[in-house]
Motif scaffolding. Structure first.
Motif, PDB file in Angstrom:
ATOM      1  N   ALA A  79       0.865  -1.174   0.000  1.00  0.00           N
ATOM      2  CA  ALA A  79       0.000   0.000   0.000  1.00  0.00           C
ATOM      3  C   ALA A  79       0.903   1.225   0.000  1.00  0.00           C
ATOM      4  O   ALA A  79       1.893   1.275   0.721  1.00  0.00           O
ATOM      5  N   PHE A  80       0.567   2.217  -0.837  1.00  0.00           N
ATOM      6  CA  PHE A  80       1.422   3.397  -0.965  1.00  0.00           C
ATOM      7  C   PHE A  80       0.551   4.622  -1.234  1.00  0.00           C
ATOM      8  O   PHE A  80      -0.571   4.512  -1.736  1.00  0.00           O
ATOM      9  N   PRO A  81       1.058   5.810  -0.894  1.00  0.00           N
ATOM     10  CA  PRO A  81       0.259   7.022  -1.052  1.00  0.00           C
ATOM     11  C   PRO A  81       0.337   7.606  -2.457  1.00  0.00           C
ATOM     12  O   PRO A  81       1.377   7.529  -3.118  1.00  0.00           O
ATOM     13  N   VAL A  82      -0.778   8.181  -2.895  1.00  0.00           N
ATOM     14  CA  VAL A  82      -0.835   8.946  -4.144  1.00  0.00           C
ATOM     15  C   VAL A  82      -1.623  10.222  -3.876  1.00  0.00           C
ATOM     16  O   VAL A  82      -2.467  10.257  -2.983  1.00  0.00           O
ATOM     17  N   HIS A  83      -1.362  11.269  -4.643  1.00  0.00           N
ATOM     18  CA  HIS A  83      -2.082  12.527  -4.447  1.00  0.00           C
ATOM     19  C   HIS A  83      -3.285  12.671  -5.373  1.00  0.00           C
ATOM     20  O   HIS A  83      -4.097  13.567  -5.185  1.00  0.00           O
ATOM     21  N   ASP A  84      -3.413  11.760  -6.385  1.00  0.00           N
ATOM     22  CA  ASP A  84      -4.497  11.866  -7.368  1.00  0.00           C
ATOM     23  C   ASP A  84      -4.853  10.456  -7.843  1.00  0.00           C
ATOM     24  O   ASP A  84      -4.068   9.817  -8.544  1.00  0.00           O
ATOM     25  N   LEU A  85      -6.038   9.982  -7.457  1.00  0.00           N
ATOM     26  CA  LEU A  85      -6.441   8.626  -7.853  1.00  0.00           C
ATOM     27  C   LEU A  85      -6.652   8.505  -9.357  1.00  0.00           C
ATOM     28  O   LEU A  85      -6.351   7.464  -9.939  1.00  0.00           O
ATOM     29  N   GLY A  86      -7.130   9.538 -10.006  1.00  0.00           N
ATOM     30  CA  GLY A  86      -7.318   9.495 -11.455  1.00  0.00           C
ATOM     31  C   GLY A  86      -5.987   9.336 -12.181  1.00  0.00           C
ATOM     32  O   GLY A  86      -5.870   8.547 -13.127  1.00  0.00           O
ATOM     33  N   ALA A  87      -4.975  10.078 -11.737  1.00  0.00           N
ATOM     34  CA  ALA A  87      -3.639   9.964 -12.338  1.00  0.00           C
ATOM     35  C   ALA A  87      -3.053   8.581 -12.066  1.00  0.00           C
ATOM     36  O   ALA A  87      -2.414   7.988 -12.940  1.00  0.00           O
ATOM     37  N   ALA A  88      -3.288   8.049 -10.865  1.00  0.00           N
ATOM     38  CA  ALA A  88      -2.802   6.701 -10.532  1.00  0.00           C
ATOM     39  C   ALA A  88      -3.497   5.661 -11.413  1.00  0.00           C
ATOM     40  O   ALA A  88      -2.860   4.752 -11.939  1.00  0.00           O
ATOM     41  N   ARG A  89      -4.791   5.798 -11.584  1.00  0.00           N
ATOM     42  CA  ARG A  89      -5.567   4.860 -12.417  1.00  0.00           C
ATOM     43  C   ARG A  89      -5.042   4.873 -13.857  1.00  0.00           C
ATOM     44  O   ARG A  89      -4.841   3.833 -14.471  1.00  0.00           O
ATOM     45  N   GLN A  90      -4.789   6.050 -14.390  1.00  0.00           N
ATOM     46  CA  GLN A  90      -4.278   6.164 -15.753  1.00  0.00           C
ATOM     47  C   GLN A  90      -2.871   5.589 -15.857  1.00  0.00           C
ATOM     48  O   GLN A  90      -2.560   4.829 -16.774  1.00  0.00           O
ATOM     49  N   PHE A  91      -2.011   5.925 -14.908  1.00  0.00           N
ATOM     50  CA  PHE A  91      -0.617   5.488 -14.960  1.00  0.00           C
ATOM     51  C   PHE A  91      -0.489   3.971 -14.800  1.00  0.00           C
ATOM     52  O   PHE A  91       0.092   3.293 -15.642  1.00  0.00           O
TER      53      PHE A  91
END
Length: 145
Positions: free
Chosen positions: A14-26
């Motif tokens: 589990a790790f932190p992200v600042h934008d779920l949409g950007a994470a989903r795309q990446f």
């Protein structure tokens, strides 16, 4: 515990992200990871058979990147990644290179002609999490000295 496994157990990270949409795309479109369960605060991804979970966090961008000198490169610490076959690694390296992807460390071969020869490359996700992809022609040399 023995380092010889007939079938490796998947890890969970589990790790932190600042934008779920950007994470989903990446993770989904760039790396090709299938999406699993999700909520408004997290997304599961199938990271080459392992479960990684991007958790939305306002502090995701707060950590200052650090590195460690290895083989003349500044290796980002911390980082996570996956060990692939050399063919899979080369295909990923070629795919990312063709996308004009921004590498932290461009694809290269470490320990060429020595025990533990491996392909490696490093990059960051949109939240700055460092990721390494390794490729081995002979996975049994993963822990070679």
């Amino acid at each position: 515990m023995s380092t010889q496994y007939q079938a490796l157990s998947p890890f969970h990270l589990a790790f932190p992200v600042h934008d779920l949409g950007a994470a989903r795309q990446f993770y989904g479109e760039v790396l090709g990871c299938a999406e699993g369960r999700s909520s408004d605060h997290w997304i599961d991804f199938d990271f080459f058979g392992h479960q990684i979970v991007a958790h939305l966090s306002e502090q995701a961008e707060a950590a200052k990147p650090i590195s460690n000198a290895v083989d003349g490169h500044d290796v980002p610490v911390p980082h996570f990644g996956v060990v692939l076959s050399m063919d899979e690694w080369q295909a990923m390296a070629d795919r990312l290179t063709a996308m004009n992807f921004e590498f932290v460390i461009k694809p290269y071969i470490r320990f060429k002609g020595e025990p533990g020869e491996q392909g490696t490359l490093f990059f960051r996700d949109p939240s700055g999490n460092a990721i390494e992809m390794k490729g081995f022609a002979d996975r049994s040399s993963l822990f070679a000295r």
